[in-house]
Design an enzyme around this catalytic site. Sequence first.
Site, PDB file in Angstrom:
ATOM      1  CG  ASP A  67      12.244   0.001  -0.764  1.00 50.68           C
ATOM      2  OD1 ASP A  67      13.153  -0.635  -0.722  1.00 50.68           O
ATOM      3  OD2 ASP A  67      11.174  -0.551  -1.494  1.00 50.68           O
ATOM      4  CG  ASN A 136       0.755  -4.616  -4.691  1.00 56.53           C
ATOM      5  OD1 ASN A 136       1.827  -4.738  -4.958  1.00 56.53           O
ATOM      6  ND2 ASN A 136       0.126  -3.533  -3.823  1.00 56.53           N
ATOM      7  CG  HIS A 138       4.719  -3.326  -4.400  1.00 53.97           C
ATOM      8  ND1 HIS A 138       4.207  -3.899  -3.218  1.00 53.97           N
ATOM      9  CD2 HIS A 138       6.209  -3.670  -4.199  1.00 53.97           C
ATOM     10  CE1 HIS A 138       4.754  -4.648  -2.508  1.00 53.97           C
ATOM     11  NE2 HIS A 138       6.264  -4.780  -2.910  1.00 53.97           N
ATOM     12  CD  GLU A 143       1.958  -0.440  -2.060  1.00 49.99           C
ATOM     13  OE1 GLU A 143       2.216  -1.176  -2.934  1.00 49.99           O
ATOM     14  OE2 GLU A 143       2.232  -0.773  -0.799  1.00 49.99           O
TER      15      GLU A 143
HETATM   16  C1  F6R Z   1      12.231  -4.129  -1.706  1.00 54.39           C
HETATM   17  C2  F6R Z   1      10.983  -3.782  -2.578  1.00 54.39           C
HETATM   18  C3  F6R Z   1      10.022  -4.227  -2.692  1.00 54.39           C
HETATM   19  C4  F6R Z   1      10.320  -5.831  -3.223  1.00 54.39           C
HETATM   20  C5  F6R Z   1       8.998  -6.709  -3.213  1.00 54.39           C
HETATM   21  C6  F6R Z   1       9.156  -8.043  -3.495  1.00 54.39           C
HETATM   22  O1  F6R Z   1      13.357  -3.314  -1.584  1.00 54.39           O
HETATM   23  O2  F6R Z   1      11.373  -2.559  -2.875  1.00 54.39           O
HETATM   24  O3  F6R Z   1       9.100  -3.766  -4.122  1.00 54.39           O
HETATM   25  O4  F6R Z   1      10.867  -6.172  -4.086  1.00 54.39           O
HETATM   26  O5  F6R Z   1       8.099  -6.447  -2.547  1.00 54.39           O
HETATM   27  O6  F6R Z   1       9.565  -8.508  -2.097  1.00 54.39           O
HETATM   28  P1  F6R Z   1       9.945 -10.134  -2.292  1.00 54.39           P
HETATM   29  O7  F6R Z   1      11.300 -10.299  -2.949  1.00 54.39           O
HETATM   30  O8  F6R Z   1      10.315 -10.112  -0.760  1.00 54.39           O
HETATM   31  O9  F6R Z   1       8.767 -11.053  -2.699  1.00 54.39           O
END
Ligand code: F6R
Length: 534
Positions: A67, A136, A138, A143
Site C-alpha cells: 500500500d 482493528n 486491517h 479496513e
Molecule cells: C503497512 C500495512 C498495514 C500494517 C498494519 C500494522 O504496509 O499494510 O496493514 O501492516 O497497520 O502496522 P504496524 O506494523 O506499524 O503495527
Amino acid sequence: MRTVVCKNSREMSEKAAKMIESQVILAPSCVLGLPTGETPVETYRLLSEACEKGEVDFSGVKTYNLDEYYPMSPENAHSYRYFMEQNLFSRVNVKKENTHVLNGEAEDPDAECAAFEEMIEKDGGIDLQVLGIGENGHIGFNEPGASLYARTHLTTLTQSTRNANSRFFGSVSEVPERALTMGIGTVLKSKKILILASGAKKHKAVRRLLSGEVDTDYPATLLNLHSDVTLICDEAAFSSERIGVDIGGTNVKLCVLNDANETVFKTAVKTPGGSREDLLKLICGKCLEIMKERNIDAVGVGTPGIIENGLVTAVNLPFYKTDLCKEIGDALGLPVRVSNDASCAALAEKTCGAAKGFDNAVLLSLGTGVGGGLILGGRLYEGRGSAGEAGHFVLRAGGRKCACGKRGCFEQYASAGALARAAKKEAQKAPQSVLARLILENGGKAGGEIIKKAADAGCPSALAAIDAYSRSLALGIDGLAALLDPDVFVLSGGVSLLGDALINSVKKHIKCGLPVKRALLGNDAGAVGAALLQ
Ligand code: F6R
C-alpha cells in the site's frame, strides 16, 4: 494456519527473516509482497545484514508493496516508498526497477491500481506475501467491511487506523485520509502468506484471526480462506489471560491466570460498605487497571449467595437479583461468567489443588456458613445456578433454627459456630484445660485458631471438641456420599485450618470410606476458580 509463537519480537523478526531468506534462496527470482509499518522493521534489518554477508541474493527478486498513502509524494519521508528505501531497498541488492510501490501521486488512481495488478499478473503472481496486521484487523489498508474480492484500489482510512499511524506523523490530522492498497482478493491470490504480529496491542487481532472465523468486519480473518498461511507472533500478541474476582464480605480478591492456569498476578481490596454501585465501581475499576497492562480475554466472578437465571442475590452483599454478568461485562467490554464462590473454589481445587486428577469431587467450605461446590464428570456442576449449597440440606429434622428459615440445616452442625459451641461445651466440662484457659484469655470466644492451638498442645478437651464436631460433619459427608458417590471430599474454609486433627477425626467417623482431603489453595481458591469459569 501454521502458528509460530516466539518469546519476543526479536525472535519473531529472526524467524520471519529466515523464512523470507529461504524463499529467496529456493526461488532466486521470486516475487515478494511486502508491508511497511513498525512490525517488519527488524526483519528488514536482519535481511539487509544477511545480504551484506552474502547469505542471500536479492538481485533476481521482484517486490510489490501492499500500500501507499494517497496523495503522497514518494520523496516524502512519510511515504511507504521512502520507508522501503530506508529500511530495505537501499540496503540489499534488489534492482530498483524490480521494486514496485503504488504511486501516491498518480493522477488517475484507478488506472494506477489496474496497472499494478497487471504487473503482478505479468510477473507470475506473488510467491510470498508478508503482512502486518492492524489493531482493528486491517490488512494492507483493507479496513473493516473490506470485500473479499477487492483488487488493488483507492480506499478511505478509518479513524482508528489514522490514530494508530499518527505515531509516524506530527499529529493525526497530518495522516492522509486515503490510501492505495492491494485488495484482499490480491492478497489471497498469493501463493504463500506470512503474517507478523508483535505486542499486546495486536492480541485481539491475533485471537480473532486464530478463531478460524471469516468476517469482513475483521479483514484479517479473511486470510482463513487461504490454504498456506503462517502466523509468526510473539507471546505478548498471542497469549491470553483471564481475571478472577472473588467477592467476599470483607475483601474483594482478584487474580490473573495465564494460558497455563498459572496465577501471574493477584491483589485484594477491602469490600466497600456502601451501595451496589460502589461495589461494582470498585470491581470494574480494578479490572480496568489490570486490563491496561495485560491481554485479558474474559472475567470470572465468584460471589456468595443464590444465583437464579444468572441473577445474584446475596444477603451479606448489596446484590438483589443483580445481573453481574451484564453489569460488569458492559463496563469492561468482555465476556463475564459468574458462579457461587464455593463452586469457584471447587473448580480451582479440581484444576490445580487437592482434587486435581479426580473427576468427581465435593468441596465443603466450612466457615461462618457452610458452602459447597460440585465437580461431576470432570466439570463444575451448577444445576440451575446454585447446586452444591450443601449448608442447607436438612441433617436433623426439627433441629437448630437456621437463618434460611428452616430447621436442622447441615450448616448448623458444620459451621465455625458449631465448632465453637462444641469447644465451649468441652471447656465447661474441664475448666482447667488448655482449651478453657485459651478461651478465657480470648474474652470467651472459641475461635478456630484457639482450638487448633489447644489441639496442637495435645489438650484432650480440644480434641474432644473436634471429635464432636467431626461426628456431625461426617454425618453430612456420608449423606452426600450416598447421593453423589464422588472420588474425593475436599474441606476448605476457616475450620479446615484445623488440619490433620480435623481430617483424621472426620475419617474416623465417616462410613463411606471415601478420601477426605484438606483444600490446598487456601484463600486464593475463590479468585482462581472464578478465573477458570468458562
Ligand atoms: C503497512 C500495512 C498495514 C500494517 C498494519 C500494522 O504496509 O499494510 O496493514 O501492516 O497497520 O502496522 P504496524 O506494523 O506499524 O503495527
